[in-house]
Design an enzyme around this catalytic site. Structure first.
Site, PDB file in Angstrom:
ATOM      1  N   ALA A 115      61.743  35.916  35.926  1.00 25.75           N
ATOM      2  CA  ALA A 115      62.483  36.399  37.099  1.00 25.75           C
ATOM      3  C   ALA A 115      63.900  36.813  36.716  1.00 25.75           C
ATOM      4  O   ALA A 115      64.429  37.810  37.229  1.00 25.75           O
ATOM      5  CB  ALA A 115      62.516  35.313  38.173  1.00 25.75           C
ATOM      6  N   LEU A 136      46.876  38.129  37.947  1.00 27.99           N
ATOM      7  CA  LEU A 136      48.337  38.107  38.055  1.00 27.99           C
ATOM      8  C   LEU A 136      48.861  39.542  38.114  1.00 27.99           C
ATOM      9  O   LEU A 136      48.367  40.416  37.398  1.00 27.99           O
ATOM     10  CB  LEU A 136      48.942  37.434  36.819  1.00 27.99           C
ATOM     11  CG  LEU A 136      48.450  36.031  36.482  1.00 27.99           C
ATOM     12  CD1 LEU A 136      48.764  35.705  35.022  1.00 27.99           C
ATOM     13  CD2 LEU A 136      49.096  35.028  37.408  1.00 27.99           C
ATOM     14  N   GLU A 137      49.853  39.771  38.948  1.00 29.44           N
ATOM     15  CA  GLU A 137      50.495  41.079  39.012  1.00 29.44           C
ATOM     16  C   GLU A 137      51.943  40.912  38.580  1.00 29.44           C
ATOM     17  O   GLU A 137      52.649  40.041  39.076  1.00 29.44           O
ATOM     18  CB  GLU A 137      50.431  41.641  40.443  1.00 29.44           C
ATOM     19  CG  GLU A 137      50.945  43.066  40.565  1.00 29.44           C
ATOM     20  CD  GLU A 137      52.369  43.141  41.067  1.00 29.44           C
ATOM     21  OE1 GLU A 137      53.059  44.108  40.713  1.00 29.44           O
ATOM     22  OE2 GLU A 137      52.809  42.240  41.783  1.00 29.44           O
ATOM     23  N   GLN A 156      53.995  29.219  37.884  1.00 29.79           N
ATOM     24  CA  GLN A 156      53.697  27.822  38.215  1.00 29.79           C
ATOM     25  C   GLN A 156      52.849  27.739  39.474  1.00 29.79           C
ATOM     26  O   GLN A 156      53.148  28.385  40.476  1.00 29.79           O
ATOM     27  CB  GLN A 156      54.974  27.020  38.422  1.00 29.79           C
ATOM     28  CG  GLN A 156      54.663  25.541  38.694  1.00 29.79           C
ATOM     29  CD  GLN A 156      55.908  24.714  38.876  1.00 29.79           C
ATOM     30  OE1 GLN A 156      56.700  24.950  39.777  1.00 29.79           O
ATOM     31  NE2 GLN A 156      56.071  23.735  38.015  1.00 29.79           N
ATOM     32  N   TYR A 170      37.191  29.223  51.590  1.00 27.48           N
ATOM     33  CA  TYR A 170      37.008  30.540  50.993  1.00 27.48           C
ATOM     34  C   TYR A 170      35.552  30.717  50.561  1.00 27.48           C
ATOM     35  O   TYR A 170      34.950  31.775  50.763  1.00 27.48           O
ATOM     36  CB  TYR A 170      37.952  30.708  49.803  1.00 27.48           C
ATOM     37  CG  TYR A 170      38.062  32.128  49.309  1.00 27.48           C
ATOM     38  CD1 TYR A 170      38.904  33.028  49.940  1.00 27.48           C
ATOM     39  CD2 TYR A 170      37.328  32.567  48.220  1.00 27.48           C
ATOM     40  CE1 TYR A 170      39.010  34.340  49.502  1.00 27.48           C
ATOM     41  CE2 TYR A 170      37.424  33.878  47.771  1.00 27.48           C
ATOM     42  CZ  TYR A 170      38.267  34.754  48.416  1.00 27.48           C
ATOM     43  OH  TYR A 170      38.357  36.052  47.978  1.00 27.48           O
ATOM     44  N   GLN A 180      35.729  35.120  40.309  1.00 28.86           N
ATOM     45  CA  GLN A 180      36.152  36.238  39.451  1.00 28.86           C
ATOM     46  C   GLN A 180      36.479  35.765  38.041  1.00 28.86           C
ATOM     47  O   GLN A 180      37.009  34.689  37.836  1.00 28.86           O
ATOM     48  CB  GLN A 180      37.323  36.989  40.075  1.00 28.86           C
ATOM     49  CG  GLN A 180      38.631  36.239  40.086  1.00 28.86           C
ATOM     50  CD  GLN A 180      39.710  36.973  40.863  1.00 28.86           C
ATOM     51  OE1 GLN A 180      39.438  37.877  41.650  1.00 28.86           O
ATOM     52  NE2 GLN A 180      40.943  36.595  40.641  1.00 28.86           N
TER      53      GLN A 180
END
Length: 188
Positions: A115, A136-137, A156, A170, A180
């Site tokens: 970040a 993850l993007e 995290q 879900y 996935q």
């Protein structure tokens, strides 16, 4: 709802296979080399980025449409690092495979090391009874190329456990991202 501690995370990983592979400690060095930390922390688990990436490119001048996503908008890469072009993004996945308990909601937050470099990690919550590799993007918000390191800490996971078990998980809903594996593109 309560945030779960390192003891709870270790117990759930051991007894229910919640995280595989699982690192019970916080790892800061691998083979004598300093790495971005991963493994169990005080109130969470720092996941690693696998060495497979999909880097966004506008080479085909496609429109980004979540209902009809053009897979040719990505270039597949693999390796120890991934370079994300300025003002662009990449997809990757966690090394770890998750099995979220029915009474738990998991929130993912980016690590401060990234970040502070203008690299934002985005992941939606992992819902009760979701399982799979986490896609993850990474958004590179800078005007310079940015580097992501494979097999090192990237984000995290924070686990929130409810006093009640959810009525519909879900898995019960047959969620489209259930189970996935690998980097998973948008589905409708």
């Amino acid at each position: 709802m309560s945030v779960k501690s390192d003891r709870w995370i270790r117990r759930m990983a051991k007894e229910q296979g919640m995280i595989e592979p699982f690192e019970p400690d916080q790892i800061r060095h691998v083979d004598g080399e300093r790495v971005i930390s991963f493994g169990t922390s005080s109130y969470g688990y720092d996941v690693r980025c696998a060495p497979e990436f999909k880097v966004f490119t506008n080479i085909n001048s496609a429109i980004v449409d979540p209902k009809k996503f053009d897979e040719s908008s990505f270039v597949d890469m693999s390796g120890k690092v991934c370079i994300i072009p300025p003002n662009s993004f990449a997809l990757a996945r966690t090394v770890e495979f998750f099995r979220i308990p029915r009474s738990v909601l998991t929130i993912c937050l980016g690590k401060s090391t990234y970040a502070r470099c203008g690299i934002i990690v985005n992941v939606t919550p992992l819902e009760p009874e979701w399982e799979g590799h986490v896609t993850l993007e990474f958004s590179n918000t800078t005007s310079l190329p940015a580097k992501i390191y494979a097999n090192e800490g990237i984000a995290q996971m924070v686990f929130l456990e409810s006093d009640d078990v959810c009525e519909t998980s879900y898995k019960d809903r047959g969620g489209k991202y259930q189970g996935q594996r690998g980097v998973t593109l948008p589905r409708t």
